[in-house]
Design an enzyme around this catalytic site. Sequence first.
Site, PDB file in Angstrom:
ATOM      1  N   SER A 284       0.849  -1.392  -0.019  1.00  0.00           N
ATOM      2  CA  SER A 284       0.124   0.059  -0.052  1.00  0.00           C
ATOM      3  C   SER A 284       0.949   0.931   0.002  1.00  0.00           C
ATOM      4  O   SER A 284       1.662   1.503  -0.778  1.00  0.00           O
ATOM      5  CB  SER A 284      -0.939  -0.131   1.084  1.00  0.00           C
ATOM      6  OG  SER A 284      -1.955  -1.070   1.144  1.00  0.00           O
TER       7      SER A 284
ATOM      8  N   ASP B 228      11.001   4.693  -9.550  1.00  0.00           N
ATOM      9  CA  ASP B 228      10.877   5.433 -10.817  1.00  0.00           C
ATOM     10  C   ASP B 228      11.583   6.712 -11.220  1.00  0.00           C
ATOM     11  O   ASP B 228      12.009   6.900 -12.367  1.00  0.00           O
ATOM     12  CB  ASP B 228       9.258   5.645 -11.165  1.00  0.00           C
ATOM     13  CG  ASP B 228       8.398   4.453 -11.422  1.00  0.00           C
ATOM     14  OD1 ASP B 228       9.003   3.006 -11.309  1.00  0.00           O
ATOM     15  OD2 ASP B 228       7.173   4.477 -11.563  1.00  0.00           O
TER      16      ASP B 228
ATOM     17  N   LYS C   3      -0.639  -4.179  -3.402  1.00  0.00           N
ATOM     18  CA  LYS C   3      -2.191  -3.478  -3.162  1.00  0.00           C
ATOM     19  C   LYS C   3      -2.156  -1.940  -3.701  1.00  0.00           C
ATOM     20  O   LYS C   3      -1.604  -1.110  -3.190  1.00  0.00           O
ATOM     21  CB  LYS C   3      -2.126  -3.556  -1.772  1.00  0.00           C
ATOM     22  CG  LYS C   3      -3.613  -2.764  -1.220  1.00  0.00           C
ATOM     23  CD  LYS C   3      -4.761  -3.232  -1.527  1.00  0.00           C
ATOM     24  CE  LYS C   3      -5.941  -2.501  -1.299  1.00  0.00           C
ATOM     25  NZ  LYS C   3      -5.980  -1.322  -1.718  1.00  0.00           N
TER      26      LYS C   3
END
Length: 395
Positions: free
Chosen positions: A310, A321, A335
């Site tokens: 999460s 990224d 999730k």
Amino acid sequence: MSADTEHLCTRPRGLLRGAVLTLVFAGVLATAAATGSLPRQDAAGEPSGASTRAGQRPPAGAPVDSAALNRAAAAAMADGKSGKQAAEEFVSRSGDRWGAVYDKKEYAEFEQALDGTYTGVGLSAGRAGENRVRVTRVQAGGPAERAGLRTGDRLVSVDGRPVDGLSVSEVVALLRGDGVAGTAVALRVERGRTAWTQTLRRARLATDPVTVRRLDDGTLFIRVAAFTKGAGTRVRDAVRAAPAGAGVLLDLRGNAGGLVAEAAVAASAFLDGGLVATYDVEGEQRAVYAEGGGDTGRPLVALIDGGTMSAAELLTGALQDRGRAVTVGSRTFGKGAVQMPSALPDGSVAELTVGHYRTPAGHAVDGRGITPDLAAGERAEERAKTVLSGLGGGS
């Protein structure tokens, strides 16, 4: 084996407080007035990580029609069912993997959990072979410590109910009881050849989800167990106070989520503003951003595993990224569904999936998880230290 603590509960859940994005750290995870505010993303599975140990991967949550849910709940209540029962049946039929329903008490417990408090006796329990349960941690200053319980003690029964064979989450539920401070709970405990029954009184306890320490080589080690209120600030303050050039080892293993806003603050420790994640709510695209002024040059390695969920996955995805951290470990849980609350006529609240989160590069998290840059198993921490040293963050 994985451990579980009393303030963690057992089902996928979410919370929306005011205009704050949240995830639940596998806890009970504001009110009807919150509907229409920013959505939240919750964690999943038992804190013990049973699903991830079994190699299971959840399917993506399917959006559910909240209006249809309310109609179904009203009809069922007219037939004598509770709103919660009706909602649970509706969510179960809908196929919403992350949908969850809470009664008033559960909802209140989650509010407390997100503030970093819970009611219990102050111990963590874990499986220890032959389906036995042992104490894996005793919280300083809690009822268990005051009664003399120690890490390694075997927990035989709770209020007369044998715990051998129960899941860790079931044991946690027994320890918490009704979540009322001052209530008594009798623990049967074994230590070596000695066994005794100890009666404790549950108390309101504070959690400490962030651990900060300096390693021998000067590395700053930051472990975040959950993104409860204040956790992101703790991370940012620790990074700001560290000597210039000292590398950071950010341990997110077993972190089952928490408040999205806190994860964004933590990201702000390492990013100079910019995108942390995007998400959609019923087709409308939105975004979460880091604050400016973070340390973008300090060497950083993030440790992740199948228990990283999460909000912790959003932070991992942002750091990965944007080229800010090398990630080491194993694939995260996966999730990334967005939930919105729907208040039912009897005061129960249903959390329904309305969209999904993506990392800054547009990668979906839900049902997929995040793959680390470098795979590592039991020696992940050692490998992470080696990588950090290669980045100039250690001696």
